[in-house]
Design a protein around this motif. Sequence first.
Motif, PDB file in Angstrom:
ATOM      1  N   THR A  81       0.851  -1.178   0.000  1.00 30.03           N
ATOM      2  CA  THR A  81       0.000   0.000   0.000  1.00 30.03           C
ATOM      3  C   THR A  81       0.891   1.234   0.000  1.00 30.03           C
ATOM      4  OG1 THR A  81      -0.075   0.214   2.403  1.00 30.03           O
ATOM      5  CG2 THR A  81      -1.693  -1.276   1.373  1.00 30.03           C
ATOM      6  N   LEU A  82       0.285   2.383  -0.116  1.00 29.92           N
ATOM      7  CA  LEU A  82       1.075   3.613  -0.153  1.00 29.92           C
ATOM      8  C   LEU A  82       1.595   4.008   1.222  1.00 29.92           C
ATOM      9  CD1 LEU A  82      -0.845   5.751  -2.790  1.00 29.92           C
ATOM     10  CD2 LEU A  82       0.779   3.871  -3.077  1.00 29.92           C
ATOM     11  N   THR A  83       1.177   3.270   2.235  1.00 31.44           N
ATOM     12  CA  THR A  83       1.719   3.482   3.580  1.00 31.44           C
ATOM     13  C   THR A  83       2.672   2.361   3.981  1.00 31.44           C
ATOM     14  OG1 THR A  83      -0.265   2.442   4.505  1.00 31.44           O
ATOM     15  CG2 THR A  83      -0.244   4.842   4.350  1.00 31.44           C
ATOM     16  N   GLY A  84       3.000   1.489   3.018  1.00 31.56           N
ATOM     17  CA  GLY A  84       4.031   0.500   3.258  1.00 31.56           C
ATOM     18  C   GLY A  84       3.567  -0.849   3.767  1.00 31.56           C
ATOM     19  N   HIS A  85       2.271  -1.108   3.785  1.00 31.01           N
ATOM     20  CA  HIS A  85       1.767  -2.395   4.257  1.00 31.01           C
ATOM     21  C   HIS A  85       1.704  -3.398   3.103  1.00 31.01           C
ATOM     22  CE1 HIS A  85       0.753  -0.724   8.154  1.00 31.01           C
ATOM     23  NE2 HIS A  85       0.117   0.278   7.554  1.00 31.01           N
ATOM     24  N   SER A  86       2.026  -4.646   3.385  1.00 31.22           N
ATOM     25  CA  SER A  86       1.982  -5.689   2.353  1.00 31.22           C
ATOM     26  C   SER A  86       0.539  -6.014   2.005  1.00 31.22           C
ATOM     27  CB  SER A  86       2.689  -6.950   2.863  1.00 31.22           C
ATOM     28  OG  SER A  86       4.059  -6.687   3.101  1.00 31.22           O
ATOM     29  N   THR A  87       0.283  -6.239   0.722  1.00 30.54           N
ATOM     30  CA  THR A  87      -1.075  -6.529   0.285  1.00 30.54           C
ATOM     31  C   THR A  87      -1.029  -7.241  -1.061  1.00 30.54           C
ATOM     32  OG1 THR A  87      -3.281  -5.561  -0.040  1.00 30.54           O
ATOM     33  CG2 THR A  87      -1.402  -4.324  -0.919  1.00 30.54           C
ATOM     34  N   HIS A  88      -2.213  -7.429  -1.673  1.00 27.61           N
ATOM     35  CA  HIS A  88      -2.335  -8.060  -2.981  1.00 27.61           C
ATOM     36  C   HIS A  88      -3.354  -7.268  -3.804  1.00 27.61           C
ATOM     37  CE1 HIS A  88      -0.081 -11.424  -1.338  1.00 27.61           C
ATOM     38  NE2 HIS A  88      -0.938 -11.471  -0.332  1.00 27.61           N
ATOM     39  N   LEU A  89      -3.527  -7.653  -5.042  1.00 27.48           N
ATOM     40  CA  LEU A  89      -4.505  -6.999  -5.901  1.00 27.48           C
ATOM     41  C   LEU A  89      -5.907  -7.099  -5.314  1.00 27.48           C
ATOM     42  CD1 LEU A  89      -3.300  -8.330  -9.374  1.00 27.48           C
ATOM     43  CD2 LEU A  89      -3.167  -5.949  -8.610  1.00 27.48           C
ATOM     44  N   ALA A  90      -6.689  -6.021  -5.487  1.00 35.41           N
ATOM     45  CA  ALA A  90      -8.106  -6.060  -5.126  1.00 35.41           C
ATOM     46  C   ALA A  90      -8.880  -6.654  -6.295  1.00 35.41           C
ATOM     47  CB  ALA A  90      -8.606  -4.659  -4.811  1.00 35.41           C
ATOM     48  N   GLN A 163      10.414   5.320  -1.421  1.00 32.23           N
ATOM     49  CA  GLN A 163      10.267   6.590  -2.136  1.00 32.23           C
ATOM     50  C   GLN A 163       9.171   6.513  -3.195  1.00 32.23           C
ATOM     51  OE1 GLN A 163      14.408   6.811  -3.303  1.00 32.23           O
ATOM     52  NE2 GLN A 163      14.819   8.482  -1.856  1.00 32.23           N
ATOM     53  N   MET A 164       8.998   5.350  -3.810  1.00 35.30           N
ATOM     54  CA  MET A 164       7.898   5.159  -4.756  1.00 35.30           C
ATOM     55  C   MET A 164       6.564   5.355  -4.054  1.00 35.30           C
ATOM     56  SD  MET A 164       9.311   1.823  -6.864  1.00 35.30           S
ATOM     57  CE  MET A 164       7.787   1.571  -7.801  1.00 35.30           C
ATOM     58  N   GLN A 165       6.449   4.841  -2.827  1.00 36.47           N
ATOM     59  CA  GLN A 165       5.211   4.992  -2.064  1.00 36.47           C
ATOM     60  C   GLN A 165       4.917   6.471  -1.795  1.00 36.47           C
ATOM     61  OE1 GLN A 165       6.201   2.638   1.342  1.00 36.47           O
ATOM     62  NE2 GLN A 165       6.121   0.704   0.218  1.00 36.47           N
ATOM     63  N   ALA A 166       5.954   7.222  -1.430  1.00 36.27           N
ATOM     64  CA  ALA A 166       5.768   8.645  -1.168  1.00 36.27           C
ATOM     65  C   ALA A 166       5.355   9.377  -2.445  1.00 36.27           C
ATOM     66  CB  ALA A 166       7.055   9.245  -0.600  1.00 36.27           C
ATOM     67  N   THR A 167       5.981   9.029  -3.549  1.00 36.89           N
ATOM     68  CA  THR A 167       5.627   9.647  -4.830  1.00 36.89           C
ATOM     69  C   THR A 167       4.180   9.347  -5.197  1.00 36.89           C
ATOM     70  OG1 THR A 167       7.902   9.533  -5.647  1.00 36.89           O
ATOM     71  CG2 THR A 167       6.166   9.712  -7.305  1.00 36.89           C
ATOM     72  N   MET A 168       3.753   8.118  -4.995  1.00 36.73           N
ATOM     73  CA  MET A 168       2.383   7.748  -5.352  1.00 36.73           C
ATOM     74  C   MET A 168       1.358   8.360  -4.403  1.00 36.73           C
ATOM     75  SD  MET A 168       2.528   6.293  -8.218  1.00 36.73           S
ATOM     76  CE  MET A 168       0.816   5.741  -8.360  1.00 36.73           C
ATOM     77  N   ARG A 169       1.737   8.638  -3.161  1.00 43.34           N
ATOM     78  CA  ARG A 169       0.816   9.369  -2.277  1.00 43.34           C
ATOM     79  C   ARG A 169       0.555  10.762  -2.836  1.00 43.34           C
ATOM     80  NH1 ARG A 169       3.881   6.817   1.909  1.00 43.34           N
ATOM     81  NH2 ARG A 169       5.124   8.720   2.299  1.00 43.34           N
ATOM     82  N   GLN A 170       1.616  11.412  -3.293  1.00 46.36           N
ATOM     83  CA  GLN A 170       1.455  12.716  -3.930  1.00 46.36           C
ATOM     84  C   GLN A 170       0.680  12.585  -5.237  1.00 46.36           C
ATOM     85  OE1 GLN A 170       5.178  14.707  -4.694  1.00 46.36           O
ATOM     86  NE2 GLN A 170       4.219  16.406  -5.806  1.00 46.36           N
ATOM     87  N   TYR A 171       0.934  11.509  -5.973  1.00 47.03           N
ATOM     88  CA  TYR A 171       0.260  11.242  -7.243  1.00 47.03           C
ATOM     89  C   TYR A 171      -1.248  11.136  -7.043  1.00 47.03           C
ATOM     90  CZ  TYR A 171      -0.352   8.825 -11.797  1.00 47.03           C
ATOM     91  OH  TYR A 171      -0.727   8.457 -13.071  1.00 47.03           O
ATOM     92  N   VAL A 172      -1.652  10.387  -6.029  1.00 47.79           N
ATOM     93  CA  VAL A 172      -3.083  10.197  -5.752  1.00 47.79           C
ATOM     94  C   VAL A 172      -3.752  11.540  -5.458  1.00 47.79           C
ATOM     95  CG1 VAL A 172      -4.704   9.261  -4.059  1.00 47.79           C
ATOM     96  CG2 VAL A 172      -2.936   7.795  -5.041  1.00 47.79           C
ATOM     97  N   GLN A 173      -3.085  12.389  -4.681  1.00 48.73           N
ATOM     98  CA  GLN A 173      -3.655  13.692  -4.373  1.00 48.73           C
ATOM     99  C   GLN A 173      -3.716  14.574  -5.622  1.00 48.73           C
ATOM    100  OE1 GLN A 173      -5.060  14.414  -1.448  1.00 48.73           O
ATOM    101  NE2 GLN A 173      -4.527  12.321  -0.833  1.00 48.73           N
ATOM    102  N   THR A 174      -2.681  14.516  -6.429  1.00 49.68           N
ATOM    103  CA  THR A 174      -2.628  15.329  -7.645  1.00 49.68           C
ATOM    104  C   THR A 174      -3.734  14.940  -8.619  1.00 49.68           C
ATOM    105  OG1 THR A 174      -0.238  15.606  -7.432  1.00 49.68           O
ATOM    106  CG2 THR A 174      -1.184  15.991  -9.613  1.00 49.68           C
ATOM    107  N   TYR A 175      -3.993  13.647  -8.737  1.00 49.66           N
ATOM    108  CA  TYR A 175      -4.952  13.146  -9.728  1.00 49.66           C
ATOM    109  C   TYR A 175      -6.342  12.908  -9.159  1.00 49.66           C
ATOM    110  CZ  TYR A 175      -1.249  12.534 -13.157  1.00 49.66           C
ATOM    111  OH  TYR A 175      -0.240  12.759 -14.054  1.00 49.66           O
ATOM    112  N   GLY A 176      -6.490  12.990  -7.858  1.00 48.86           N
ATOM    113  CA  GLY A 176      -7.805  12.813  -7.254  1.00 48.86           C
ATOM    114  C   GLY A 176      -8.347  11.407  -7.388  1.00 48.86           C
ATOM    115  N   LEU A 177      -7.487  10.420  -7.156  1.00 50.01           N
ATOM    116  CA  LEU A 177      -7.899   9.014  -7.307  1.00 50.01           C
ATOM    117  C   LEU A 177      -8.523   8.513  -6.003  1.00 50.01           C
ATOM    118  CD1 LEU A 177      -4.736   7.784  -9.246  1.00 50.01           C
ATOM    119  CD2 LEU A 177      -7.029   8.145 -10.183  1.00 50.01           C
ATOM    120  N   HIS A 178      -9.751   8.962  -5.754  1.00 50.47           N
ATOM    121  CA  HIS A 178     -10.380   8.676  -4.466  1.00 50.47           C
ATOM    122  C   HIS A 178     -11.621   7.791  -4.573  1.00 50.47           C
ATOM    123  CE1 HIS A 178      -7.581  11.538  -2.840  1.00 50.47           C
ATOM    124  NE2 HIS A 178      -8.127  12.562  -3.500  1.00 50.47           N
ATOM    125  N   ALA A 179     -11.969   7.312  -5.754  1.00 52.03           N
ATOM    126  CA  ALA A 179     -13.134   6.436  -5.888  1.00 52.03           C
ATOM    127  C   ALA A 179     -12.917   5.165  -5.078  1.00 52.03           C
ATOM    128  CB  ALA A 179     -13.390   6.098  -7.354  1.00 52.03           C
TER     129      ALA A 179
END
Length: 230
Positions: A81-90, A163-179
Amino acid sequence: MVLSQLSSPTRRWLGLGVGAAILGWMGLGFTLGAWLAPAKTVTAAPQTSAFHPKTPSTTPSAGTGPWAIGHTAPWSAALTTLTGHSTHLARGSQGTIVMAMASWCLFCGYEDKWVWPTLAKAHPHWAIDIVDVSPQGGIADPGPQNPPFHGHDGVGGPLSVTQMQATMRQYVQTYGLHAANIHVYVAPTATQQTWNITSFPTIYVLNSHGVVSQTTPGAVTVSQAQALFH
């Protein structure tokens, strides 16, 4: 009359005439040979671009690796996840879209700005999984919706997974990927290597049984993406 009995000027002109005749016959022979020989076609090597937008393929074709058409998708692949937790595809109840992407890629940005938010609302029982698989920094400018694919790649240096996780956190905010049915992940190094994505974005369609049914190496517009949902 033998050749030795001819005068020097005459012998000289006779020699020139014979030489010209021989060259003429040789030229005719080369011309006929080239005309009769089978034609050879020189085909230029195909030019490919990892960032060239493609029309989605609706015809299943053979594939290799964990994303082979007709094979069960790699549901157990390690992601974070973007906070560093292990997961799989939804997984969606009607189907799943997986986009392997790069934060710096303008075509990926177009999908995330203009395509997936719209289709997530239209298809609430589908999961849309966005997975960053490129350890390279930068956030793209997606450009306008029309004309499509007129933005700019982002610029950045090599990134660690954190660092990829941090970039993607900013990415989500920039693109509004909140659905609620849009899920954003980062692929750790092992998954990046196993998936071996070479075209950004690469989009996979998984049916309700979790099997890969379609793939398209490239970006799509909203109208083109509609064909992926079935």
